[in-house]
Design a protein around this motif. Structure first.
Motif, short mmCIF file in Angstrom:
data_model
loop_
_atom_site.label_atom_id
_atom_site.label_comp_id
_atom_site.label_asym_id
_atom_site.label_seq_id
_atom_site.Cartn_x
_atom_site.Cartn_y
_atom_site.Cartn_z
N ALA A 61 0.48 -1.21 0.09
CA ALA A 61 0.08 -0.33 -0.16
C ALA A 61 1.52 1.07 0.35
O ALA A 61 0.87 2.14 -1.19
N GLU A 62 1.95 1.15 1.14
CA GLU A 62 2.64 2.83 1.03
C GLU A 62 4.03 2.86 -0.56
O GLU A 62 3.56 3.61 -0.80
N ALA A 63 4.02 1.68 -1.03
CA ALA A 63 4.68 1.44 -2.04
C ALA A 63 3.57 2.10 -3.61
O ALA A 63 3.71 2.82 -3.99
N ALA A 64 2.28 1.42 -3.79
CA ALA A 64 1.58 2.06 -4.33
C ALA A 64 1.12 3.66 -4.05
O ALA A 64 0.95 3.77 -5.48
N LEU B 43 -3.70 -8.57 -3.19
CA LEU B 43 -4.43 -7.42 -3.68
C LEU B 43 -5.98 -6.97 -2.67
O LEU B 43 -5.48 -5.23 -2.56
N GLU B 44 -5.78 -7.35 -2.34
CA GLU B 44 -7.92 -7.21 -1.61
C GLU B 44 -7.28 -6.58 -0.36
O GLU B 44 -7.56 -5.65 0.33
N ARG B 45 -6.32 -7.26 0.14
CA ARG B 45 -5.92 -6.80 1.18
C ARG B 45 -5.09 -5.44 1.67
O ARG B 45 -5.09 -5.11 2.30
N ALA C 106 -7.54 -2.80 1.57
CA ALA C 106 -7.99 -2.35 2.76
C ALA C 106 -7.10 -1.52 3.32
O ALA C 106 -7.51 -1.25 3.99
N LYS C 107 -5.97 -2.15 3.26
CA LYS C 107 -5.15 -1.35 3.96
C LYS C 107 -4.84 -0.26 3.02
O LYS C 107 -4.81 0.83 3.90
N TYR C 108 -4.99 -0.63 1.87
CA TYR C 108 -4.67 1.74 1.18
C TYR C 108 -5.11 2.11 2.10
O TYR C 108 -5.53 3.66 1.97
N ARG C 109 -6.68 1.94 2.01
CA ARG C 109 -8.28 2.71 2.74
C ARG C 109 -7.69 2.61 3.85
O ARG C 109 -8.45 4.21 4.33
N LEU D 88 -4.90 3.18 5.34
CA LEU D 88 -3.70 4.47 5.82
C LEU D 88 -3.55 5.42 5.21
O LEU D 88 -3.36 6.93 5.65
N TYR D 89 -4.27 5.57 3.92
CA TYR D 89 -4.56 6.99 3.40
C TYR D 89 -6.05 7.80 3.35
O TYR D 89 -6.57 8.56 3.03
N ASP D 90 -7.70 6.55 3.56
CA ASP D 90 -8.65 6.71 2.94
C ASP D 90 -8.58 7.24 2.75
O ASP D 90 -9.88 8.04 1.76
N LEU D 91 -8.02 6.08 1.14
CA LEU D 91 -8.49 6.62 -0.34
C LEU D 91 -8.91 5.04 -0.96
O LEU D 91 -8.16 4.38 -0.43
N SER D 92 -9.31 4.96 -2.29
CA SER D 92 -9.67 3.38 -2.32
C SER D 92 -8.77 3.32 -3.29
O SER D 92 -8.22 4.40 -4.89
N LEU D 93 -7.44 2.15 -3.40
CA LEU D 93 -6.95 2.23 -4.61
C LEU D 93 -7.14 2.57 -5.60
O LEU D 93 -6.42 3.04 -6.73
N ARG D 94 -8.19 1.52 -6.05
CA ARG D 94 -8.58 0.76 -7.44
C ARG D 94 -9.18 2.65 -7.90
O ARG D 94 -8.51 2.93 -9.56
N ASP D 95 -9.90 3.72 -7.29
CA ASP D 95 -9.74 5.06 -7.81
C ASP D 95 -8.83 5.34 -8.36
O ASP D 95 -8.64 6.28 -8.89
N ASP D 96 -8.11 5.44 -7.25
CA ASP D 96 -6.50 6.58 -7.17
C ASP D 96 -6.03 6.27 -8.62
O ASP D 96 -5.38 6.14 -9.26
N VAL D 97 -5.36 4.27 -8.25
CA VAL D 97 -5.38 3.72 -9.86
C VAL D 97 -6.17 4.38 -10.99
O VAL D 97 -5.07 4.88 -11.79
N ILE D 98 -7.21 4.61 -10.97
CA ILE D 98 -8.06 4.68 -12.00
C ILE D 98 -7.73 6.50 -12.57
O ILE D 98 -7.27 6.46 -13.79
N SER D 99 -7.64 6.97 -11.71
CA SER D 99 -7.15 8.57 -11.46
C SER D 99 -5.58 9.17 -11.72
O SER D 99 -5.32 9.93 -12.29
N GLU D 100 -4.44 8.05 -11.71
CA GLU D 100 -3.43 8.01 -12.00
C GLU D 100 -2.56 7.29 -13.98
O GLU D 100 -2.16 7.90 -13.76
N THR D 101 -3.81 6.60 -13.98
CA THR D 101 -3.14 5.67 -15.10
C THR D 101 -4.27 5.62 -16.41
O THR D 101 -5.66 6.68 -16.09
N GLY D 102 -3.90 5.83 -17.67
CA GLY D 102 -5.14 5.39 -18.44
C GLY D 102 -4.69 4.34 -19.72
O GLY D 102 -3.50 3.60 -19.24
#
Length: 183
Positions: free
Chosen positions: A43-46, A76-78, A81-84, A86-100
């Protein structure tokens, strides 16, 4: 060295390195704590890959690939969950917004839970003019009945309409029999 002289004897191992040292036994990590630790590191690396660039702009694709593409779905599910946590954000939503592009789509689908993946694939197969019936067949054949039921519920919640009616409009007459079991 004279011809009949023997080479010097090698010193015994103990003389060179000392007596063997007994290492203390470290208790093994519990499987769940190790999994939690790996999820935290991932989660920290992502987060660093997506937000750690120059002034927080851009995305380190190589680091993001290392974090997401070398893990199983359960890992990936773990991590998500850890990303949410630690950062109170969705990993999937962050990835979608940062990649294309195709890379972004790959990660979007890889980070989706099974029901959301099913709904996303229905949307992808039926978007635009016509319908990709082969993609729908591949989706239906690879899913269990329970996964299809959960995916159907998710799609209907996202679109507030009946999936069966939507497929009825999209499918050609040759493939109408595919969705008969859903009525």
């Amino acid at each position: 060295m004279p011809v009949d002289a023997q080479p010097p004897l090698r010193a015994p191992r103990a003389a060179l390195f000392g007596p063997p040292v007994a290492l203390p036994l470290v208790p093994p990590l519990r499987s769940s704590s190790l999994k939690d630790y790996i999820a935290t590191l991932d989660a920290e690396a992502a987060h660093e890959a997506m937000h750690g660039g120059f002034l927080g702009l851009g995305c380190n694709d190589k680091k993001l690939i290392a974090v997401t593409c070398s893990r199983t779905k359960a890992q990936l599910e773990r991590t998500a969950a850890k990303y949410r946590e630690l950062y109170d954000l969705s990993l999937r939503d962050d990835v979608i917004s940062e990649t294309g592009g195709d890379f972004g789509k790959l990660l979007k689908y890889a980070l989706a839970p099974p029901d959301l993946y099913f709904a996303d694939m229905i949307d992808w197969a039926t978007e635009g003019m016509g319908c990709s019936e082969l993609a729908l067949i591949e989706l239906f054949v690879t899913q269990s009945h329970a996964e299809m039921a959960a995916g159907k519920e998710k799609w209907e919640a996202m679109h507030d309409s009946s999936l069966i009616d939507h497929l009825d409009e999209e499918l050609t007459s040759e493939y109408k029999h595919l969705q008969v079991s859903g009525k």
